[in-house]
Design a protein around this motif. Structure first.
Motif, PDB file in Angstrom:
ATOM      1  N   ASP A   1       7.384   7.338  -4.688  1.00 42.72           N
ATOM      2  CA  ASP A   1       6.984   8.456  -5.555  1.00 42.72           C
ATOM      3  C   ASP A   1       5.541   8.299  -6.020  1.00 42.72           C
ATOM      4  O   ASP A   1       4.929   9.259  -6.492  1.00 42.72           O
ATOM      5  CB  ASP A   1       7.893   8.533  -6.788  1.00 42.72           C
ATOM      6  CG  ASP A   1       9.313   8.954  -6.427  1.00 42.72           C
ATOM      7  OD1 ASP A   1       9.465   9.643  -5.399  1.00 42.72           O
ATOM      8  OD2 ASP A   1      10.238   8.590  -7.160  1.00 42.72           O
ATOM      9  N   VAL A   2       5.018   7.084  -5.900  1.00 46.95           N
ATOM     10  CA  VAL A   2       3.647   6.798  -6.337  1.00 46.95           C
ATOM     11  C   VAL A   2       2.663   6.942  -5.188  1.00 46.95           C
ATOM     12  O   VAL A   2       1.589   7.499  -5.341  1.00 46.95           O
ATOM     13  CB  VAL A   2       3.571   5.368  -6.939  1.00 46.95           C
ATOM     14  CG1 VAL A   2       2.140   5.016  -7.320  1.00 46.95           C
ATOM     15  CG2 VAL A   2       4.497   5.248  -8.129  1.00 46.95           C
ATOM     16  N   ILE A   3       3.040   6.430  -4.018  1.00 46.10           N
ATOM     17  CA  ILE A   3       2.136   6.405  -2.873  1.00 46.10           C
ATOM     18  C   ILE A   3       2.964   6.454  -1.602  1.00 46.10           C
ATOM     19  O   ILE A   3       4.093   5.946  -1.555  1.00 46.10           O
ATOM     20  CB  ILE A   3       1.257   5.127  -2.910  1.00 46.10           C
ATOM     21  CG1 ILE A   3       0.205   5.146  -1.801  1.00 46.10           C
ATOM     22  CG2 ILE A   3       2.089   3.878  -2.841  1.00 46.10           C
ATOM     23  CD1 ILE A   3      -0.766   3.968  -1.897  1.00 46.10           C
ATOM     24  N   HIS A   4       2.406   7.087  -0.569  1.00 40.60           N
ATOM     25  CA  HIS A   4       3.090   7.113   0.724  1.00 40.60           C
ATOM     26  C   HIS A   4       3.148   5.690   1.269  1.00 40.60           C
ATOM     27  O   HIS A   4       2.123   5.036   1.436  1.00 40.60           O
ATOM     28  CB  HIS A   4       2.341   8.020   1.697  1.00 40.60           C
ATOM     29  CG  HIS A   4       2.933   8.013   3.081  1.00 40.60           C
ATOM     30  ND1 HIS A   4       4.114   8.649   3.378  1.00 40.60           N
ATOM     31  CD2 HIS A   4       2.508   7.434   4.232  1.00 40.60           C
ATOM     32  CE1 HIS A   4       4.392   8.471   4.659  1.00 40.60           C
ATOM     33  NE2 HIS A   4       3.430   7.731   5.192  1.00 40.60           N
ATOM     34  N   PHE A   5       4.349   5.211   1.542  1.00 37.55           N
ATOM     35  CA  PHE A   5       4.497   3.801   1.920  1.00 37.55           C
ATOM     36  C   PHE A   5       5.669   3.629   2.865  1.00 37.55           C
ATOM     37  O   PHE A   5       6.764   4.152   2.634  1.00 37.55           O
ATOM     38  CB  PHE A   5       4.704   2.953   0.658  1.00 37.55           C
ATOM     39  CG  PHE A   5       4.861   1.481   0.927  1.00 37.55           C
ATOM     40  CD1 PHE A   5       3.773   0.730   1.351  1.00 37.55           C
ATOM     41  CD2 PHE A   5       6.087   0.848   0.763  1.00 37.55           C
ATOM     42  CE1 PHE A   5       3.903  -0.627   1.598  1.00 37.55           C
ATOM     43  CE2 PHE A   5       6.232  -0.510   1.003  1.00 37.55           C
ATOM     44  CZ  PHE A   5       5.145  -1.238   1.424  1.00 37.55           C
ATOM     45  N   ASP A   6       5.411   2.907   3.964  1.00 37.36           N
ATOM     46  CA  ASP A   6       6.451   2.616   4.955  1.00 37.36           C
ATOM     47  C   ASP A   6       6.673   1.102   4.972  1.00 37.36           C
ATOM     48  O   ASP A   6       5.810   0.351   5.424  1.00 37.36           O
ATOM     49  CB  ASP A   6       6.013   3.108   6.331  1.00 37.36           C
ATOM     50  CG  ASP A   6       7.091   2.900   7.386  1.00 37.36           C
ATOM     51  OD1 ASP A   6       8.121   2.277   7.072  1.00 37.36           O
ATOM     52  OD2 ASP A   6       6.895   3.361   8.530  1.00 37.36           O
ATOM     53  N   ILE A   7       7.780   0.657   4.483  1.00 40.24           N
ATOM     54  CA  ILE A   7       8.064  -0.775   4.363  1.00 40.24           C
ATOM     55  C   ILE A   7       8.080  -1.468   5.721  1.00 40.24           C
ATOM     56  O   ILE A   7       7.798  -2.665   5.827  1.00 40.24           O
ATOM     57  CB  ILE A   7       9.413  -0.991   3.626  1.00 40.24           C
ATOM     58  CG1 ILE A   7       9.587  -2.457   3.223  1.00 40.24           C
ATOM     59  CG2 ILE A   7      10.571  -0.520   4.485  1.00 40.24           C
ATOM     60  CD1 ILE A   7       8.681  -2.906   2.149  1.00 40.24           C
ATOM     61  N   GLU A   8       8.356  -0.715   6.779  1.00 42.78           N
ATOM     62  CA  GLU A   8       8.461  -1.320   8.109  1.00 42.78           C
ATOM     63  C   GLU A   8       7.087  -1.588   8.742  1.00 42.78           C
ATOM     64  O   GLU A   8       6.911  -2.563   9.461  1.00 42.78           O
ATOM     65  CB  GLU A   8       9.285  -0.420   9.040  1.00 42.78           C
ATOM     66  CG  GLU A   8      10.730  -0.251   8.617  1.00 42.78           C
ATOM     67  CD  GLU A   8      11.495  -1.569   8.640  1.00 42.78           C
ATOM     68  OE1 GLU A   8      11.188  -2.412   9.498  1.00 42.78           O
ATOM     69  OE2 GLU A   8      12.385  -1.750   7.796  1.00 42.78           O
ATOM     70  N   THR A   9       6.133  -0.727   8.477  1.00 39.56           N
ATOM     71  CA  THR A   9       4.839  -0.833   9.167  1.00 39.56           C
ATOM     72  C   THR A   9       3.686  -1.241   8.270  1.00 39.56           C
ATOM     73  O   THR A   9       2.600  -1.547   8.763  1.00 39.56           O
ATOM     74  CB  THR A   9       4.478   0.512   9.828  1.00 39.56           C
ATOM     75  OG1 THR A   9       4.354   1.529   8.809  1.00 39.56           O
ATOM     76  CG2 THR A   9       5.537   0.924  10.834  1.00 39.56           C
ATOM     77  N   GLN A  10       3.891  -1.252   6.962  1.00 37.06           N
ATOM     78  CA  GLN A  10       2.795  -1.555   6.047  1.00 37.06           C
ATOM     79  C   GLN A  10       2.996  -2.873   5.303  1.00 37.06           C
ATOM     80  O   GLN A  10       2.382  -3.113   4.264  1.00 37.06           O
ATOM     81  CB  GLN A  10       2.596  -0.400   5.052  1.00 37.06           C
ATOM     82  CG  GLN A  10       2.002   0.836   5.711  1.00 37.06           C
ATOM     83  CD  GLN A  10       1.914   2.031   4.783  1.00 37.06           C
ATOM     84  OE1 GLN A  10       2.556   3.056   4.999  1.00 37.06           O
ATOM     85  NE2 GLN A  10       1.133   1.915   3.735  1.00 37.06           N
ATOM     86  N   VAL A  11       3.823  -3.723   5.877  1.00 40.41           N
ATOM     87  CA  VAL A  11       4.003  -5.080   5.349  1.00 40.41           C
ATOM     88  C   VAL A  11       3.823  -6.054   6.506  1.00 40.41           C
ATOM     89  O   VAL A  11       4.467  -5.921   7.550  1.00 40.41           O
ATOM     90  CB  VAL A  11       5.400  -5.271   4.719  1.00 40.41           C
ATOM     91  CG1 VAL A  11       5.558  -6.703   4.219  1.00 40.41           C
ATOM     92  CG2 VAL A  11       5.604  -4.298   3.579  1.00 40.41           C
TER      93      VAL A  11
END
Length: 1451
Positions: A863-873
């Motif tokens: 809800d704060v920022i567009h974030f994909d746990i699979e590709t941005q970690v």
């Protein structure tokens, strides 16, 4: 390869010539044939004695050569052709931490390397002869028929261009030979960090000269710890030294002969590296080949550095030298080694030695330098009786036992022969042997002399900790006081007897005073700073001198402070251990406190002792800022105007530029803006991808950036990054379009939760830093070392809150999480559980941050920022394999770095709404973020300057588009009015008007679409696209409705006049007939003109009397006038010309008058300038109380001014009349011709004429009955009379200026119409250009609250505060409608009109209204009955503002 191709081409050409000679009957005895054969032989590089024998015929020779040419071409071109340059560039791309040998994706590292490697055009990996076995090969010239064997035929091999066939060390050395000094320095630093050996002596592949790369070696720094415990710390002494001037024992490994069973380099690796890491590349390493072209005769160096542990190989640092090749063939290198070595280790071949080798062996054994002989051919040997002459068998030995014996022997020899040497001393020996030393280049020597000159100016400084205070006076207490005052002015609180503006005025005066004191201390410049600036601004004699000077200065400053810092670090560590061991009871509290105080004192002294280029550049920035702030100084110091160019020079030279002062936690905006402006002048306003990084202190942030981009951010544990630095990396032109930007701008920061700050600075420092850095970056790497729950909690809490703030101010960066030091088994995609836990923490932190920031609707991090746990970690494996300081890097680390780099650089492909800023936009972003951070409430105070500028530009463009449509509307309306009045059209419909408008509207709509798609700020503009489309559509509808309404009114009016027109026609015909009869009757009588006139007058009197009798009493119709002007009066040329002239006046003013040519904000600025020039209080009153009325009056005045130029206006008017006249004459000519051809009558002429000119003027056909029955025979004469009459009318026409003034004013005022709401606190006018807009009112600059009559409760004291500062304070105001006190921070609670306004707490204000208050103080007091006294007293600073300074801000 290029040279090879040229040779092949020459062979082909010569072979064709040879075939032609054969066809001519020539044989091998012919001179021309011999010449051609000789050319081919030379091209193939075959010795004359090895060429084909004379018994072979010319035909045989041609066939053999043709076959050989085919073989060479096919073998070379069968594989993919890769140029030697590409081989080098690809290989050099792998020079990240994994080294050149383990790179899997070398092509990905080219961006930086391409700019640094200079490869000679003639370079070839085949190279000249290097005394390497199997260099030559037999070449098949014909099937089954061989030339003499390899021992006889010496043809250099053609490169088959398979990378596997090239020795890795040849690539390594080729890069070395093709690199400039600065790239060599970079390569050496990386190789050293990777625990690889470094070239120490390098023979030139084309000459016999040997090079000593001192410049590259000078920058090598090593850390180690001895086992000998010190009294203060109780542990071994820690060293962090530059190896250039550090004396260490040197152990040299050399070989005589060739050993098939033992590798000298492999034996040496066993001694140095317990991790089985190949410090020295050897024959058993992966990728090795039997032959090497460029390593023969090279001497490499590596250091063993102990870690202070029991299993250390050596107790102290030891240097190892390794001579490649047979030492007997390299006498110069051998002589050098003998001169500098503490111990020689000699590997003897199992084969018989040459005589030369035997002589070398005897010489070494007789030398005083200890010698350890390794016998490759013996598995057992009698030991030597001399402790410094050791004999070890090396055949078929257990490697571990053999290595252990060798290490023991080396230790023994070092202990007996205590000679040590520095690289500096090695250089002296190199010069004695006439080796080439890179530092002897003129540019390097010149740079050294300049740097040494600067250092000589510091020779009288005895206490290094006072150095910064002496040479950099602008960074002391005054600077910190100024920074504190600067922050204080944004966070003021209400005081009983002092207003916020009075406080601000005092602080501003204090800040100016501090700046003046700084200048007094700093100017005239001390010798050091003056010389430093001269070095960077004066053209150098040699190219590269400036870069050498900067590097030399950095080295010399490090040398100056290293020892002192080492002592302070030791003292700090000792004190910290003592404090850690003190028990926690109350009795010991005072001791703990005293130790903590000592730690703080040591920390301060370390900061004072640390002096580097960044501190010198900080001084430059402070000098520039002080000069800019002090007006008097600015006038007298024009020579300092070039200071920002120095910042650009540093940035483009590869040095980081400080963007936030780490000591004062301050962003020097004036300096940063000036440097970025200068950078834009130098490079252009390029697109940049801003990459920032955040993490806890010592979490590997700088190492990560340096590895990824080849940068030079500081990584030493003792000197962590403080503040924030930016560095620029250029993107290769071949991929700029794909990536979407020209440069990567990288921002490195100090670590969060820095222990030295925790006792002095509140935790808000970290929150501010994170907000600033995340706001700057298009993408932010959040670096986490390991998975310590408490550390993760700290950094995630800070970063999530910063991202939430960005969401609130509509900034949309992206983020990448990097977990470093993750165990091998849990890294990568398998770590699903780790990702799940991270997401849970992020969601939890998002909810906490939303609660703290009072933001609703946030339940998870997404809800704060567009974030994909699979590709941005990303999970990174450990940087090192084993324990430092000898631990080699983990190749997986660099593979992880490369994957991350690709992800970051391709942000446009995965980041939502990705927009890369230009340098100018980045400049504004820095300013906006820092200005908002200085306020207490970031979100409430943030103002996006770029958006404001883009929107202002859009408003100007919209003004042009709307004016174009409005002009068309005015023209069409005039045309329709004429046609209706001329009775050419009987009805006007909405559909008809829509078609007409669309012919102009649609092209303008296309232009708008193009603007939104192609403008450089299209990503920012898109948010207003819908609004502009609606406004333009609404304007069209409004104009169509207005035109339709006007036409309908005219049509109704025309219908109402129809009855009167009928009677008028009847009267006209009747009078005309009576006049004709009277004329016929009088024609036969001989009467004078006077008598004839009297007869007609009598007729007129009698006829009018009869008409009046038959009509009811009403206003009499002047039929006489109608008759007398029956023709010309209908042409209404003057009316049409005046209408057109009004539109021309409006258009002229809109295009060329500065006040009226822009948007409404521009008009308001000109109004303010006009008011200040007039200094008329009554005009100000009208402007402040009735702005809409004053705007209209101001426009009227501009129209009047234009109309006062009667000459210009008359010219325009006359041109308009001439145009109208010519249009009428053209119509007359066309109509007359048509009537003449058709033998028509007057009625036909009138029909055609009225139809043709009805859109130009109002001409009513039914009013021309009086002449429609005229019998006109000579139409040419009629046309000429028409022209003559029109000419006389145009010539005699006098312009009515008064009648022209009203309509242009109305047109222009309609163009700037908008919202006229005024701020309830200060009466500033809303700048929204849409009347009745649905968003809150806003204005860029608010005013003093006294302008709205605000005063302090129960007093007659005006309030001199500005509402932009009041809304950020704890002050309150009394809301009459609510009948209660409302805090300014929640001013919207007061209801209408307060809740319809958006007042940003950015402190933005103008001097203009401060000057106004001072100028008209008494008048304003008289107007409201209040006084400027006590808390409402005018601040002293305001009285210093002149009208000129106030007007400057309006430019």
């Amino acid at each position: 390869m290029e040279l090879f191709k040229e040779n092949i081409a020459r062979v082909k050409e010569n072979l064709m010539e040879l075939e032609n000679l054969f066809k001519e009957g020539k044989d091998r005895n012919d001179a021309k044939v011999k010449d051609m054969e000789d050319k081919i032989r030379i091209a193939f590089d075959v010795p004359r004695e090895s060429w084909m024998n004379t018994g072979q015929t010319l035909k045989d020779v041609i066939e053999i050569l043709r076959k050989q040419l085919d073989i060479v071409q096919s073998s070379t071109l069968s594989s993919e052709m890769i140029s030697d340059k590409d081989v080098l560039k690809n290989a050099s791309g792998g020079l990240a931490l994994e080294g050149v040998y383990k790179t899997r994706n070398p092509e990905d590292f080219l961006v930086k390397r391409d700019q640094l490697i200079e490869i000679p055009d003639s370079f070839s990996l085949t190279g000249p002869k290097q005394n390497t076995r199997a260099l030559y090969t037999s070449v098949e010239f014909s099937g089954g028929e061989l030339l003499p064997q390899a021992s006889e035929v010496k043809i250099y091999p053609v490169v088959r261009v398979k990378l596997a066939q090239i020795h890795p060390m040849d690539v390594h050395m080729a890069i070395f030979h093709c690199s400039n000094d600065f790239l060599r320095q970079y390569i050496f630093t990386k190789l050293s960090a990777c625990q690889f050996s470094l070239p120490f002596l390098v023979p030139n592949p084309c000459t016999d000269e040997v090079e000593f790369p001192l410049w590259a070696l000078r920058h090598i720094r090593k850390s180690w710890q001895t086992k000998i415990q010190t009294a203060s710390s109780g542990c071994g002494k820690y060293y962090n030294r530059q190896m250039f001037n550090t004396p260490v024992p040197i152990v040299s490994f050399i070989r005589l002969g060739v050993s098939d069973s033992n590798s000298k380099s492999q034996i040496l690796d066993g001694v140095i590296s317990e991790q089985k890491h190949s410090v020295f590349f050897h024959r058993h390493c992966k990728g090795s080949t039997p032959d090497s072209l460029l390593m023969n005769g090279v001497v490499e160096i590596a250091w063993y550095c102990p870690g202070g542990k029991e299993d250390d190989v050596f107790d102290d640092c030891v240097a190892f030298l390794n001579l490649h090749g047979d030492a007997a063939e390299h006498p110069k290198q051998l002589e050098f080694l003998q001169a500098v070595s503490t111990v020689n280790v000699l590997l003897l071949s199992e084969h018989p030695l040459s005589e030369t080798a035997k002589e070398v062996s005897q010489k070494l054994s007789k030398s005083s330098v200890p010698l350890i002989c390794l016998f490759s051919g013996k598995d057992n040997i009698h030991p030597s009786k001399k402790p410094t002459k050791v004999r070890l068998a090396a055949k078929n030995r257990n490697q571990a036992k053999f290595t252990e014996e060798l290490i023991s022997s080396i230790k023994q020899c070092i202990s007996k022969y205590k000679q040590t040497a520095t690289i500096e001393r090695c250089c002296e020996e190199a010069r004695k042997l006439q080796f080439i030393v890179d530092e002897d280049k003129p540019s390097c020597k010149d740079g050294y002399e300049k740097a040494q000159t600067l250092m000589c100016l510091l020779k009288d400084v005895k206490d290094v900790s006072t150095l910064k205070e002496r040479i950099l006076p602008l960074q002391g207490k005054l600077w910190h006081d100024w920074c504190n005052k600067n922050k204080e002015q944004y966070r003021l609180q209400v005081r009983e007897k002092e207003s916020i503006e009075q406080q601000q005025s005092k602080i501003s005066a204090q800040m100016t005073k501090i700046r003046k004191e700084q200048l007094r201390e700093a100017t005239p410049l001390n010798d050091f700073m003056r010389s430093f600036l001269e070095c960077l601004t004066t053209p150098a004699q040699f190219e590269g001198t400036r870069l050498y000077m900067l590097q030399w200065l950095r080295i010399l400053l490090d040398d100056l402070t290293t020892d002192e810092l080492a002592l302070l670090e030791e003292d700090y560590n000792s004190t910290w251990r003592k404090m850690k061991n003190v028990s926690k009871d109350k009795e010991k509290a005072s001791l703990v406190q005293s130790l903590q105080t000592k730690l703080d004192r040591i920390t301060d002294k370390m900061a004072a002792t640390t002096v580097g280029l960044q501190h010198i550049m900080r001084e430059v920035s402070q000098l520039y800022e002080a000069i800019q702030m002090c007006t008097q100084a600015k006038k007298n110091t024009k020579q300092y105007a070039t200071l920002p160019k120095i910042g650009v020079t540093m940035l483009l030279s590869g040095y980081p530029l400080e963007i936030m002062d780490g000591d004062a936690a301050h962003v020097p905006l004036t300096w940063i803006n000036a440097v970025l402006d200068e950078l834009i002048k130098t490079l252009g306003d390029k697109k940049v991808f801003v990459l920032s990084i955040l993490g806890l202190q010592s979490s590997g942030k700088s190492t990560l950036l340096n590895t990824m981009f080849g940068l030079q951010f500081a990584v030493s544990a003792g000197r962590c990054t403080r503040g924030a630095f930016m560095q620029l990396v250029e993107v290769d032109s071949s991929i700029r379009n794909d990536l979407g930007y020209d440069f990567v701008l990288i921002v490195d920061t100090e670590g969060l939760r820095s222990p030295e700050l925790s006792t002095k600075i509140s935790l808000s420092h970290d929150n501010e830093l994170a907000t600033f850095i995340i706001g700057l970056g298009d993408a932010t790497v959040i670096n986490i070392m390991g998975e310590n729950p408490s550390e993760m909690h700290d950094i995630l809490q800070i970063c999530v809150q910063a991202f939430l703030r960005m969401k609130q101010v509509k900034i949309t960066p992206s983020c990448i999480f990097v977990h470093q030091n993750v165990a091998e088994g849990s890294a990568g995609d398998k770590n699903i559980e780790g990702r799940r836990r991270l997401l849970e923490r992020l969601d939890e932190m998002a909810q906490l941050a939303a609660k703290e920031e009072n933001v609703d609707g946030v339940t998870c991090f997404s809800d704060v920022i567009h974030f994909d746990i699979e590709t941005q970690v990303f999970y990174f494996k450990n940087l090192l394999q084993g324990d430092p300081p000898m631990a080699p890097p983990n190749p997986s680390y660099s593979q992880n770095v490369q994957e991350l780099k690709i992800k970051l650089l391709t942000a446009a492909s995965w980041q939502e709404k990705c927009k890369f800023s230009s340098l100018s936009e980045f400049k504004y972003r820095v300013s906006d973020l820092w200005t908002a951070l200085l306020q207490e409430n970031f979100v409430f105070s943030f103002k996006n300057t770029v958006e404001m500028m883009v929107y202002s530009s859009l408003e100007s463009k919209y003004g042009d588009w709307s004016w174009h449509l409005r002009k068309f509307s005015l023209s069409l309306q005039t045309k329709l009015e004429n046609q209706i009045a001329s009775n050419l059209i009987q009805n006007v419909t909405f559909a008809d008007l829509m078609k007409k408008y669309d012919k102009v509207y649609e092209p303008l709509k296309t232009e708008i679409e193009k603007y939104f798609k192609e403008d450089k700020n299209k990503e920012t503009l898109i948010k207003w696209k819908t609004n502009i489309d609606k406004r333009f559509e609404s304007l069209k509808s409004e104009l169509i409705d207005g035109t339709l309404k006007k036409c309908k009114e005219l049509l109704i009016s025309k219908q109402n006049r129809s009855e009167l027109d009928k009677r008028k026609t009847q009267y006209t015909n009747e009078l005309t007939q009576q006049s004709k009869r009277l004329a016929s009757k009088l024609k036969t009588q001989q009467l004078t003109d006077k008598q004839v006139t009297k007869k007609f007058d009598d007729l007129w009197s009698n006829w009018t009397a009869e008409v009046l009798k038959s009509q009811p009493p009403e206003e009499p119709l002047n039929v006489k006038a109608v008759v007398e002007s029956v023709l010309l009066s209908q042409f209404q040329v003057l009316k049409a010309a005046n209408e057109k002239l009004s539109q021309q006046i409006a258009d002229e003013l809109k295009l060329n008058n500065q006040a009226l040519s822009g948007n409404r904000s521009n008009l308001e600025n000109h109004i303010l300038k006009h008011l200040a020039t007039q200094e008329d209080f009554s005009m100000y009153e009208e402007y402040i109380d009735y702005p809409k009325r004053y705007f209209e009056r101001f426009i009227q005045e501009k129209v009047d001014e234009f109309c006062c130029d009667t000459k210009k206006l008359g010219t325009i008017h006359q041109e308009s009349l001439e145009t109208m006249k010519n249009q009428l004459l053209t119509a007359s000519t066309d109509v007359t011709t048509e009537v003449d051809e058709k033998a028509g009558n007057a009625s036909m002429w009138l029909d055609l004429f009225c139809r043709n000119v009805g859109h130009l003027i109002t001409i009513m056909r039914n009013e021309l009955h009086c002449i429609e029955n005229e019998d006109i025979k000579d139409w040419q004469f009629f046309k000429e009379m028409m022209a003559k009459s029109l000419e006389e009318m145009v010539k005699d026409e006098k312009m009515d200026v008064e009648a022209l003034r009203e309509k242009p004013t109305k047109i222009l005022f309609q163009q700037v119409e908008g919202c006229w709401a005024q701020c309830p606190f200060c009466k500033a006018i809303c700048t929204n250009t849409i009347p009745n807009h649905d968003k809150r009112h806003s204005v860029r600059f608010h005013r003093c609250e006294a302008l709205a009559g605000y005063h302090y409760h129960n007093t007659d004291h005006f309030s001199v505060d500005f509402c932009t500062t009041s809304v950020n304070s704890d002050a309150k105001f009394f809301a009459r409608k609510k009948d209660k006190w409302i805090p300014f921070k929640t001013y919207r609670d007061a209801g209408d009109p307060y809740d319809t306004w958006s007042i940003t707490a950015d402190g933005s204000e103008q001097r203009y209204w401060k000057w106004f208050i001072c100028k008209f103080q008494s008048e304003w007091e008289q107007k409201y009955g209040y006084k400027f006294k006590d808390r409402g007293n005018i601040p002293d600073e305001w009285n210093s503002f002149t009208r000129e300074s106030a007007l400057e801000e309006l430019q």
